[in-house]
Scaffold this active site. Structure first.
Site, PDB file in Angstrom:
ATOM      1  N   LYS A 112       0.814  -1.215   0.000  1.00 47.44           N
ATOM      2  CA  LYS A 112       0.000   0.000   0.000  1.00 47.44           C
ATOM      3  C   LYS A 112       0.850   1.269   0.000  1.00 47.44           C
ATOM      4  O   LYS A 112       0.384   2.328  -0.386  1.00 47.44           O
ATOM      5  CB  LYS A 112      -0.966  -0.022   1.175  1.00 47.44           C
ATOM      6  CG  LYS A 112      -2.052  -1.087   0.981  1.00 47.44           C
ATOM      7  CD  LYS A 112      -3.090  -1.074   2.063  1.00 47.44           C
ATOM      8  CE  LYS A 112      -4.275  -1.974   1.717  1.00 47.44           C
ATOM      9  NZ  LYS A 112      -3.925  -3.420   1.715  1.00 47.44           N
TER      10      LYS A 112
HETATM   11  C1  LIG Z   1      -4.532  -4.453   1.060  1.00 47.13           C
HETATM   12  C2  LIG Z   1      -3.798  -5.752   0.981  1.00 47.13           C
HETATM   13  C3  LIG Z   1      -4.151  -6.758   0.056  1.00 47.13           C
HETATM   14  C4  LIG Z   1      -5.352  -6.647  -0.855  1.00 47.13           C
HETATM   15  O1  LIG Z   1      -5.202  -5.677  -1.862  1.00 47.13           O
HETATM   16  P1  LIG Z   1      -6.476  -5.168  -2.695  1.00 47.13           P
HETATM   17  O2  LIG Z   1      -5.968  -4.046  -3.530  1.00 47.13           O
HETATM   18  O3  LIG Z   1      -7.481  -4.716  -1.669  1.00 47.13           O
HETATM   19  O4  LIG Z   1      -6.977  -6.314  -3.488  1.00 47.13           O
HETATM   20  C5  LIG Z   1      -3.377  -7.899   0.005  1.00 47.13           C
HETATM   21  N1  LIG Z   1      -2.310  -8.065   0.835  1.00 47.13           N
HETATM   22  C6  LIG Z   1      -1.946  -7.126   1.733  1.00 47.13           C
HETATM   23  C7  LIG Z   1      -0.773  -7.395   2.616  1.00 47.13           C
HETATM   24  C8  LIG Z   1      -2.654  -5.934   1.836  1.00 47.13           C
HETATM   25  O5  LIG Z   1      -2.280  -5.013   2.739  1.00 47.13           O
END
Ligand SMILES: *Cc1c(COP(=O)(O)O)cnc(C)c1O
Length: 465
Positions: A112
């Site tokens: 993120k």
């Molecule tokens: C947010 C997240 C996801 C999922 O990503 P999306 O874009 O919501 O599909 C997967 N793994 C981790 C570690 C995350 O923080």
């Protein structure tokens, strides 16, 4: 470039307004009116560019006419200067033609950061130019909150309030948020669960009259278009490193809200030759059920060892549906109306296109832990629980061994020590150097009752003049 709503009933907006708006007033999500397309020659000419240089090439058409090139370059450079690895998104080989794309080299150890470091700097630029101040409000069950706080901590024109369910996020996740002591950062530990946090944020966006005069709320959750846009870049980066566009590449993506994999879909539409896009889910498998059985039914949330993928409904899926239905907003409006009752099914045509574009696979916790053990036994590489789901989904659904398979690693294993320990690792994975003293740092947060009036009063009182 203009942006339009997936439900066809909201005004088209400029890029800057889309970044500040979040959800469209008709309830839809914003998408670009026309997706930029790159020729194979142009993509080939990018081989060897640094991550930052490539990011500029990919992002520039989306912001054309609004953010000047020199500003965009600076925003990109600032955003990725906080990453600990010079490659920004390094590739590691774990099997024959199988690669891990490490997207956890940013400040909070999850992918993120790619989007939220960029969004923070972008907001800072837009707000300063407009001489405007805003309040960022968000709910988190873990990863989003810390990445958003890291993205906004240096933004003068933002006060950020992040709600997390008191005592229900892991110690690492809480401390990553609460040890950021800048005056514009406010952590609220709500006496409730994640849904309570999310409902409170939603209601506050609906009626913002509690804010001081002249302020508005800005959303930094995964429906914000700028986040998706920033994530397109690493698909091109990995693809180019492995021989694209001369040869195709496949990707497997641990999926929750469908933001990350939707960025991969966009990379493909923009010209990157992607063979397979694998949707990897945990036991919260609405997307896997939709692709495999045309069953898009809301089910109760299951708490898994891959908590960042624990979702009942994937909000960004609507952006894909918009394309699957020929970009007809009224069809999407109808579909979402049907879904309010808890279930919807796709038309034959939409389903068959979805199946050409995506394969899918679902893993429960036991199968996930088996993968962590197996990959470690064979390579001494330690996967985090989310990444393990992506790796196994890739192995189970892979069609061609001669096409490189890139498994997106969405988090560092040290972020989820419980799962790693349960998988049989005797030593907890060590936190990276810059975070080694996380458990010694001072924390600051306010515990508030699950009462919207009290929370809004707290926010209004703490927004800086
Ligand atoms: C947010 C997240 C996801 C999922 O990503 P999306 O874009 O919501 O599909 C997967 N793994 C981790 C570690 C995350 O923080």
């Amino acid at each position: 470039m203009k942006y339009i709503s997936t439900r066809g009933d909201a005004p088209a907006l400029s890029f800057e307004d889309v970044v500040l708006t979040g959800l469209a007033p008709d309830g839809g999500l914003y998408v670009p009116e026309n997706l930029p397309k790159f020729s194979q020659e142009e993509i080939a000419s990018w081989a060897g560019l640094s991550y930052q240089e490539l990011a500029f090439k990919v992002i520039a058409p989306f912001v054309a006419g609004e953010v000047p090139d020199t500003e965009l370059k600076k925003i990109i450079d600032d955003s990725y200067s906080t990453f600990r690895h010079d490659a920004i998104a390094p590739l590691v080989q774990t099997g024959h033609n199988e690669w891990i794309l490490e997207l956890f080299q940013g400040p909070t150890l999850a992918f993120k950061d790619f989007a939220l470091q960029f969004l923070g700097n972008l907001l800072d630029y837009i707000l300063k130019k407009r001489d405007q101040k805003v309040v960022v409000m968000g709910a988190t069950s873990g990863d989003t909150g810390s990445a958003a706080i890291e993205g906004c901590r240096h933004c003068d024109n933002i006060d950020i309030f992040i709600l997390h369910p008191n005592k229900r996020v892991s110690d690492v996740q809480r401390r990553q948020m609460t040890t950021v002591l800048e005056k514009n950062v406010h952590n609220i530990a709500l006496e409730g669960n994640f849904d309570d946090c999310q409902n409170m944020v939603k209601a506050s966006f609906g009626d913002q009259s509690f804010l001081p005069e002249g302020r508005q709320l800005v959303a930094v959750n995964s429906i914000n278009w700028a986040r998706i846009m920033a994530q397109i870049v690493y698909y091109f980066y990995a693809g180019l490193a492995l021989g694209a566009p001369a040869r195709p590449v496949s990707f497997s993506v641990p999926t929750g809200n469908f933001g990350d994999i939707f960025a991969g879909y966009l990379a493909k539409q923009m010209g990157l030759p992607i063979d397979q896009l694998v949707i990897a889910t945990n036991a919260n498998d609405i997307l896997h059920r939709c692709i495999s059985e045309n069953d898009h039914t809301k089910k109760d949330l299951i708490h898994s060892l891959s908590p960042s993928m624990d979702i009942m409904v994937s909000s960004n899926f609507e952006r894909l549906l918009f394309d699957l239905y020929g970009r007809d907003g009224s069809s999407i409006k109808q579909l979402m109306e049907d879904f309010k009752s808890g279930s919807m099914s796709l038309s034959e045509e939409a389903l068959s296109t979805a199946r050409e574009l995506f394969t899918s696979y679902r893993l429960d916790d036991d199968e996930m832990m088996e993968v962590i053990r197996e990959v470690f036994d064979h390579t001494e590489y330690l996967l985090d629980p989310h990444t393990a789901i992506g790796v196994q989904a890739a192995r189970k659904t892979r069609r061609r061994q001669d096409i490189p398979m890139v498994c997106l690693s969405t988090a560092h294993p040290a972020k989820f020590p419980e799962a790693v320990r349960k998988a049989g690792q005797t030593d907890d994975p060590a936190l990276p150097h810059h975070m080694a003293d996380l458990f010694d740092r001072e924390e600051r947060f306010d515990v508030l009752d699950n009462d919207i009036a009290a929370v809004q009063k707290h926010i209004a009182a703490n927004v800086r003049a």
